[in-house]
Scaffold this motif. Structure first.
Motif, short mmCIF file in Angstrom:
data_model
loop_
_atom_site.label_atom_id
_atom_site.label_comp_id
_atom_site.label_asym_id
_atom_site.label_seq_id
_atom_site.Cartn_x
_atom_site.Cartn_y
_atom_site.Cartn_z
N GLY A 122 41.01 32.11 -26.27
CA GLY A 122 41.70 32.14 -27.55
C GLY A 122 41.83 30.74 -28.10
N PRO A 123 42.51 30.58 -29.21
CA PRO A 123 42.60 29.27 -29.87
C PRO A 123 43.17 28.16 -28.98
CG PRO A 123 43.39 30.99 -31.34
CD PRO A 123 43.17 31.63 -30.00
N LYS A 124 44.09 28.51 -28.07
CA LYS A 124 44.74 27.49 -27.23
C LYS A 124 44.18 27.44 -25.81
CE LYS A 124 49.14 27.74 -29.72
NZ LYS A 124 50.60 27.94 -29.62
N ASP A 125 43.11 28.17 -25.54
CA ASP A 125 42.60 28.32 -24.18
C ASP A 125 41.32 27.53 -23.95
OD1 ASP A 125 44.65 30.21 -24.00
OD2 ASP A 125 43.30 31.88 -24.47
N ALA A 126 40.94 27.45 -22.68
CA ALA A 126 39.64 26.88 -22.31
C ALA A 126 38.99 27.80 -21.28
CB ALA A 126 39.82 25.48 -21.72
N LEU A 127 37.67 27.84 -21.31
CA LEU A 127 36.92 28.59 -20.30
C LEU A 127 36.25 27.59 -19.38
CD1 LEU A 127 36.11 31.47 -19.42
CD2 LEU A 127 33.97 31.14 -20.71
N VAL A 128 36.50 27.76 -18.07
CA VAL A 128 35.99 26.84 -17.07
C VAL A 128 34.98 27.56 -16.18
CG1 VAL A 128 36.61 25.43 -15.05
CG2 VAL A 128 38.11 25.47 -17.06
N ARG A 129 33.81 26.96 -16.04
CA ARG A 129 32.85 27.47 -15.06
C ARG A 129 33.25 26.91 -13.70
NH1 ARG A 129 26.74 25.38 -13.89
NH2 ARG A 129 26.25 26.91 -12.25
N ILE A 130 33.58 27.80 -12.77
CA ILE A 130 34.03 27.35 -11.46
C ILE A 130 32.85 26.84 -10.64
CG2 ILE A 130 35.19 28.03 -9.31
CD1 ILE A 130 36.97 27.94 -11.82
N ARG A 131 33.04 25.68 -10.03
CA ARG A 131 31.98 25.08 -9.21
C ARG A 131 32.36 25.03 -7.73
NH1 ARG A 131 28.40 22.05 -12.18
NH2 ARG A 131 27.24 22.00 -10.22
N ALA A 132 33.66 25.12 -7.44
CA ALA A 132 34.13 25.17 -6.05
C ALA A 132 35.53 25.74 -6.04
CB ALA A 132 34.13 23.77 -5.41
N CYS A 133 35.85 26.47 -4.96
CA CYS A 133 37.20 27.02 -4.82
C CYS A 133 37.52 27.12 -3.33
CB CYS A 133 37.30 28.39 -5.47
SG CYS A 133 38.99 29.07 -5.51
N GLY A 134 38.64 26.55 -2.94
CA GLY A 134 39.04 26.59 -1.54
C GLY A 134 39.67 27.92 -1.16
N ILE A 135 39.61 28.23 0.14
CA ILE A 135 40.31 29.38 0.70
C ILE A 135 41.52 28.86 1.45
CG2 ILE A 135 40.18 31.36 2.26
CD1 ILE A 135 37.23 31.56 1.70
N CYS A 136 42.68 29.42 1.12
CA CYS A 136 43.96 28.97 1.67
C CYS A 136 44.50 30.02 2.63
CB CYS A 136 44.93 28.76 0.50
SG CYS A 136 46.64 28.46 0.95
N GLY A 137 45.45 29.62 3.46
CA GLY A 137 46.11 30.58 4.34
C GLY A 137 46.80 31.68 3.56
N THR A 138 47.24 31.37 2.34
CA THR A 138 47.84 32.40 1.50
C THR A 138 46.82 33.46 1.13
OG1 THR A 138 49.30 30.70 0.60
CG2 THR A 138 49.24 32.79 -0.56
N ASP A 139 45.57 33.02 0.86
CA ASP A 139 44.50 33.98 0.57
C ASP A 139 44.31 34.94 1.74
OD1 ASP A 139 43.55 33.04 -2.04
OD2 ASP A 139 42.87 31.27 -0.97
N THR A 140 44.31 34.40 2.96
CA THR A 140 44.08 35.26 4.12
C THR A 140 45.26 36.22 4.32
OG1 THR A 140 44.99 33.62 5.68
CG2 THR A 140 42.63 33.53 5.23
N PHE A 141 46.46 35.77 3.99
CA PHE A 141 47.63 36.66 4.04
C PHE A 141 47.43 37.84 3.09
CE2 PHE A 141 51.57 37.82 1.78
CZ PHE A 141 52.29 38.41 2.82
#
Length: 347
Positions: A26-45
């Motif tokens: 939208g007018p105030k937003d940005a679209l980001v192409r993800i190039r890397a993302c970590g996996i956290c212990g919270t994700d595994t939970f």
């Protein structure tokens, strides 16, 4: 309609890659192409739970995963003036109006693209230079957690510190402690490879707590002091629990000198084994550390400056096409330290 791949969990111990509509900013937003993302212990939970129970008592709902993304801006809304396509950015997951990214909100960072709602430089995103690889930039969020823990400790140059747990948060705390000039930092863990990494990132000494007497070793390293009853104790000033197990709490209670601090950053499971009353013997101060109230982008410049040091925390880089393997590694105890999913192989 343009689509993208997104990773979610909607059943216990299941990770699913789905095709969804690519967001349109939208007018105030940005679209980001993800190039890397970590996996956290919270994700595994969340994967083990099959979704998130947060804000839904008694109900687990499907959850888009990933809250440690780094990428590049590909499109900005008409009212966004301080970001442009091509900017390399890290994201504040807690700033999203639709809920914390990857932690119960509508959006996840383990996607090909991420909508940054209300994209404001210094609030929802920060720009980093091209001297920092995307996989290292993806450490920005967990390193903010680690910095908040160190800030909560108020450790100074004269303090002697022990960090329990040589995972990413414990090792990140070790780096921050040394960068702020803390005189002596010990790291304790049960996995030898983790202890090697602790030394590589600047720990002054390490303790294998599966094989060594932690209290005796701390006395050797930090000298002898006493608790409130005059009993001999190590001269350790600050204990940091980045492991979240009852044994760490009880070891600290047994070892703490008069006036010592315990900073809890690891998530503690409920346990009847914790000796809370033992804190009286040392007037131990318990300090809880949660998230990063101010630190999310305070870390970015130092992460950039010391990128090679922080890169030591990454044990596995796995392409997005093998995201199931990445989560298998993260879910298997002892199999990996820090897994970063990379999107470099994706069009």
């Amino acid at each position: 309609m343009a689509t993208m791949k997104s990773v979610l969990t909607d059943a216990k111990n299941e990770v699913e890659v789905v095709e969804i509509e690519r967001p349109v900013p939208g007018p105030k937003d940005a679209l980001v192409r993800i190039r890397a993302c970590g996996i956290c212990g919270t994700d595994t939970f969340f994967v083990q739970a099959g979704g998130t129970p947060y804000n839904h008592p008694g109900l687990v709902v499907p959850l888009p995963l990933g809250h440690e993304p780094a990428g590049e801006v590909v499109e900005v809304g008409s009212e966004v003036s301080d970001l442009k396509p091509g900017d390399r950015v890290v994201v504040n997951p807690q700033a999203a109006p639709s809920g914390i990214i990857g932690c119960g909100g509508e959006l996840g960072g383990m996607n090909e693209y991420l909508l940054v709602e209300n994209a404001v430089l210094g609030e929802s995103v920060a720009v980093f230079p091209d001297t920092v690889p995307f996989d290292v930039a993806a450490l920005n969020e967990p390193m903010a957690v680690a910095l908040h823990c160190v800030n909560r400790s108020e450790a100074g140059p004269a303090d002697k510190v022990v960090v329990f747990g040589a995972g990413p948060i414990g090792l990140g705390a070790t780096i921050w402690l040394k960068l702020r000039g803390v005189g002596h930092v010990v790291v304790a863990d049960v996995i030898p490879e983790r202890l090697k990494t602790a030394l590589a990132v600047g720990a002054d000494a390490v303790i294998n707590s599966a094989e060594e007497d932690v209290t005796a070793r701390l006395t050797e390293l930090h000298g002898e002091a006493a608790n409130a009853l005059g009993q001999p104790r190590p001269g350790t000033d600050i204990y940091i629990d980045a492991a979240g197990v009852a044994a760490v709490f009880n070891t600290t209670v047994d070892a703490a000198k008069w006036g010592a601090k315990l900073v809890m950053v690891g998530v503690q499971k409920p346990s009847a084994a914790i000796d809370l009353g033992g804190m009286l013997r040392s007037e131990l101060t318990l300090i809880a550390s949660q998230g990063y109230p101010t630190e999310i982008f305070e870390v970015t410049a130092e992460l950039t400056e010391h990128r090679d040091r922080f890169a030591e925390l990454i044990s596995h880089r796995v392409p997005f096409s093998e995201v199931h393997r990445a989560f298998e590694l993260a879910l298997t105890p002892g199999a990996a330290e820090k897994v970063i999913v990379t999107f470099d192989d994706e069009e």
